[in-house]
Design a protein around this motif. Structure first.
Motif, PDB file in Angstrom:
ATOM      1  N   HIS A 254      -9.309   4.205  -7.133  1.00 35.86           N
ATOM      2  CA  HIS A 254      -8.399   3.170  -7.622  1.00 35.86           C
ATOM      3  C   HIS A 254      -7.252   3.798  -8.396  1.00 35.86           C
ATOM      4  CE1 HIS A 254     -12.304   0.588  -7.728  1.00 35.86           C
ATOM      5  NE2 HIS A 254     -11.729   0.547  -6.527  1.00 35.86           N
ATOM      6  N   LEU A 256      -4.641   2.361 -10.676  1.00 36.81           N
ATOM      7  CA  LEU A 256      -4.411   1.103 -11.374  1.00 36.81           C
ATOM      8  C   LEU A 256      -3.036   1.101 -12.027  1.00 36.81           C
ATOM      9  CD1 LEU A 256      -7.909   0.724 -13.099  1.00 36.81           C
ATOM     10  CD2 LEU A 256      -7.173  -0.161 -10.872  1.00 36.81           C
ATOM     11  N   VAL A 377     -11.895  -5.583  -8.444  1.00 31.14           N
ATOM     12  CA  VAL A 377     -10.770  -5.394  -7.516  1.00 31.14           C
ATOM     13  C   VAL A 377     -11.250  -5.152  -6.097  1.00 31.14           C
ATOM     14  CG1 VAL A 377      -9.297  -4.467  -9.338  1.00 31.14           C
ATOM     15  CG2 VAL A 377     -10.720  -2.902  -8.002  1.00 31.14           C
ATOM     16  N   MET A 380      -9.438  -6.885  -3.189  1.00 29.67           N
ATOM     17  CA  MET A 380      -8.018  -6.623  -2.978  1.00 29.67           C
ATOM     18  C   MET A 380      -7.757  -5.608  -1.874  1.00 29.67           C
ATOM     19  SD  MET A 380      -6.628  -6.503  -6.918  1.00 29.67           S
ATOM     20  CE  MET A 380      -6.895  -7.859  -8.025  1.00 29.67           C
ATOM     21  N   TYR A 381      -8.785  -5.016  -1.312  1.00 23.75           N
ATOM     22  CA  TYR A 381      -8.588  -4.038  -0.245  1.00 23.75           C
ATOM     23  C   TYR A 381      -9.826  -4.026   0.641  1.00 23.75           C
ATOM     24  CZ  TYR A 381     -11.529  -1.100  -3.234  1.00 23.75           C
ATOM     25  OH  TYR A 381     -12.556  -0.609  -3.991  1.00 23.75           O
ATOM     26  N   VAL A 389      -6.499   3.501  -3.817  1.00 25.79           N
ATOM     27  CA  VAL A 389      -5.833   2.250  -3.499  1.00 25.79           C
ATOM     28  C   VAL A 389      -4.961   1.838  -4.687  1.00 25.79           C
ATOM     29  CG1 VAL A 389      -6.147  -0.152  -2.839  1.00 25.79           C
ATOM     30  CG2 VAL A 389      -7.779   1.573  -2.061  1.00 25.79           C
ATOM     31  N   ASP A 390      -3.705   1.546  -4.426  1.00 25.68           N
ATOM     32  CA  ASP A 390      -2.808   1.057  -5.476  1.00 25.68           C
ATOM     33  C   ASP A 390      -3.126  -0.405  -5.783  1.00 25.68           C
ATOM     34  OD1 ASP A 390      -1.460   3.454  -5.737  1.00 25.68           O
ATOM     35  OD2 ASP A 390      -0.027   2.963  -4.154  1.00 25.68           O
ATOM     36  N   ILE A 391      -3.410  -0.673  -7.035  1.00 25.84           N
ATOM     37  CA  ILE A 391      -3.810  -2.021  -7.459  1.00 25.84           C
ATOM     38  C   ILE A 391      -2.949  -2.423  -8.648  1.00 25.84           C
ATOM     39  CG2 ILE A 391      -5.666  -3.423  -8.425  1.00 25.84           C
ATOM     40  CD1 ILE A 391      -7.635  -1.654  -6.905  1.00 25.84           C
ATOM     41  N   ASN A 392      -2.293  -3.563  -8.516  1.00 23.30           N
ATOM     42  CA  ASN A 392      -1.530  -4.155  -9.615  1.00 23.30           C
ATOM     43  C   ASN A 392      -2.383  -5.221 -10.294  1.00 23.30           C
ATOM     44  OD1 ASN A 392       0.891  -2.641  -9.185  1.00 23.30           O
ATOM     45  ND2 ASN A 392       1.357  -3.988  -7.439  1.00 23.30           N
TER      46      ASN A 392
END
Length: 569
Positions: A254, A256, A377, A380-381, A389-392
């Motif tokens: 992740h 973040l 999260v 989200m993917y 994984v890019d997570i906002n």
């Protein structure tokens, strides 16, 4: 005539040649040896008693500045009288013209609530807009309450709503039925119950004040809910450090991203701005990688997710706290708010309460420490997404939870209004004006109780241990604390909440500085036996000959007196 010298007792005397020498020698010969020793002993004793002992006593005494012990003793039985200014405004159509003429400008009921009465025309806009309009029409001061009484048949409020409390210090009260034949006293007495309920909701209640004085009253006088709120809130302090931490235990999976600066400005800073009269706040943030909770969650097949039970939450804080660090440059209390994103192998992760039900916010808080929120999260993917994984992070969702926890930590207690009351949400400000007043009342009383306890304990300590140095700085701090306490109590009795809070903060600061002054410990552990061990080897060799000589002189005087009495007989 024979002029040859004469000898007497082997002593040659020349009476005509040196007469002055003859006289002087004869005087010395006449004074007895015992009398000279007696005079010498008395002179030495007089010098020691008159000069030596006072000089030693003055140069070795412990300096103790004057303290107002009489005023401090009165603080131990301090009685607070809280006064709230309540302005009751009757809209047109609520009272008959005859009743309006009989109304005084003010009225004081049994609980010292000031009621100011006037008869303007009330707006007929919806309740939310009416709250803003009425606030602009009559802006109330800090700690006061304005109650607008509307006719019983008014459509401004829904039928099942008796009182509407807005964001400011105003409330709309549906008028109870008035009889046209009622006199002034009956009209006012019919409003007392509703006005008292409004004051308990918007200002303070008995349990709120007792909870603020929980360290000075018996526990049986406090309800469990009020005591829980009091123990959950962090104690009063001149400043607080607020730290937001993002915990990423799996940075390989992740990546973040959180806009913590923008979120603080949008959600937290408005609340801190309103709390500026209470304390100073500083906010910082950090991201911790490979930080785990220290508790292994259990997989629940019924929900296909990992869970943390309520019993295991107490073991989460200590391992995490070791990674948080501390602000060594500040002595202010720290409030920690942690956002934990579970790793891919333990996702999703949910928190369960004592009833084994899922917590809706998926967060929990620890009294006087802070709160932790678990942010999943995994949805989200997909499983084939490229790692990391890019997570906002949705900061609105996160800050909503942290804002509620921060309110609890700072002492904004839950309000349970009576039936028929509707409370408007504080909105983006995070805190309504009347909620701020409730907090100011509690903090003022708490500061007064804490400062008076500190000063009283210090006075008792200094009174019991006489070899503690009391320098002028400590005396000044103690006098300043006592003066500020007296001013705070007087302002509370006058209903000036803002000044009462200011004086109470000055009192607690001065009392803490005096109580923890390092100079109080210099001679605290210097007992009397050590004094004897130091001074006896110095004074004993000198005092023994003087005392023995004085005793001998006294015994000789008694003996001469006895001989004279015997000769006279």
């Amino acid at each position: 005539m024979d002029n040859s010298p004469k000898t007497e007792n082997s002593l040659t005397i020349y009476p005509f040649v040196v007469p002055n020498l003859l006289i002087s020698y004869c005087c010395i010969l006449v004074m007895p040896e015992k009398q000279r020793g007696r005079y010498a002993a008395l002179a030495i004793a007089a010098v020691v008693i008159v000069v030596g002992i006072p000089l030693w006593w003055k140069t070795t005494e412990t300096y103790r500045a004057w303290l107002p012990f009489s005023e401090i003793s009165e603080l131990d039985s301090l009685q607070l009288q809280l006064s709230v200014d309540i302005e009751v405004v009757f809209s047109r159509g609520t009272l008959t013209p005859e009743q309006q003429k009989k109304f005084p400008l003010s009225h004081v009921n049994e609980k010292e609530h000031q009621v100011d009465v006037s008869i303007p025309e009330l707006l007929t806009s919806p309740s939310t807009e009416a709250d803003l309009s009425l606030h602009m029409l009559s802006e109330s001061s800090c700690g006061s309450v304005v109650v607008y009484v509307i006719p019983e048949s008014s459509t401004l409020l829904p039928e099942d709503v008796k009182v509407y409390v807005g964001q400011r210090r105003t409330a709309l009260l549906r008028s109870p039925p008035f009889k046209t034949s009622w006199n002034l006293k009956e009209v006012l007495s019919n409003l007392d119950v509703e006005v008292e309920q409004v004051v308990s909701t918007m200002s303070f209640g008995h349990q709120d004040i007792v909870a603020a004085l929980s360290n000075r009253v018996r526990m049986t006088k406090v309800t469990k809910e009020s005591m829980a709120d009091s123990m959950r809130a962090i104690k009063s302090s001149p400043g607080y450090e607020i730290t937001f931490s993002l915990l990423n235990p799996d940075p390989k999976s992740h990546s973040l991203h959180w806009d913590i600066e923008g979120a603080v400005q949008s959600y937290i800073q408005p609340l801190l701005n309103k709390l500026a009269p209470i304390a100073n706040f500083s906010v910082d943030s950090q991201i911790l990688y490979y930080a785990v909770l220290g508790v292994n969650p259990r997989f629940d097949n019924s929900v296909s997710a990992y869970t943390l039970s309520a019993d295991s939450l107490s073991h989460v804080i200590n391992p995490v706290e070791a990674r948080l660090g501390s602000n060594a440059a500040s002595s202010n209390p720290v409030l920690n708010f942690l956002l934990y994103v579970p790793d891919a192998h333990h996702s999703p992760l949910f928190i369960r309460d004592h009833s084994k039900r899922k917590v809706p916010s998926n967060a929990f808080h620890s009294p006087r420490w802070g709160g932790i929120m678990v942010y999943n999260v995994n949805e989200m993917y997909g499983p084939e997404a490229e790692r990391p994984v890019d997570i906002n992070i949705n900061m609105a969702k996160v800050m909503g939870v942290f804002l509620a926890q921060l309110r609890l930590m700072l002492g904004v207690q839950h309000t349970h209004p009576p039936t028929g009351f509707v409370l408007q949400s504080p909105g983006s400000a995070g805190l309504a004006d009347w909620e701020l007043d409730r907090l100011l009342w509690s903090r003022s009383v708490e500061n007064i109780a804490t400062a008076s306890t500190t000063i009283t304990s210090l006075a008792q300590l200094l009174d019991q241990i006489g070899n503690i140095v009391i320098n002028d700085n400590i005396a000044q701090q103690v006098s300043s604390a006592v003066t500020s306490l007296q001013s705070a109590v007087a302002e509370l009795e006058a209903g000036n909440l803002a000044f009462a809070l200011q004086y109470s903060r000055e009192a607690i600061l001065a009392s803490e500085r005096a109580f923890f002054d390092p100079s109080l410990l210099h001679l605290l552990y210097f007992p009397d036996d050590q004094k004897f061990a130091i001074y006896i080897p110095l004074f004993l060799p000198m005092c023994v000959p003087i005392v023995l000589s004085l005793l001998k002189i006294v015994s000789e005087a008694k003996k001469r007196r006895a001989d004279k009495q015997a000769k006279s007989d």
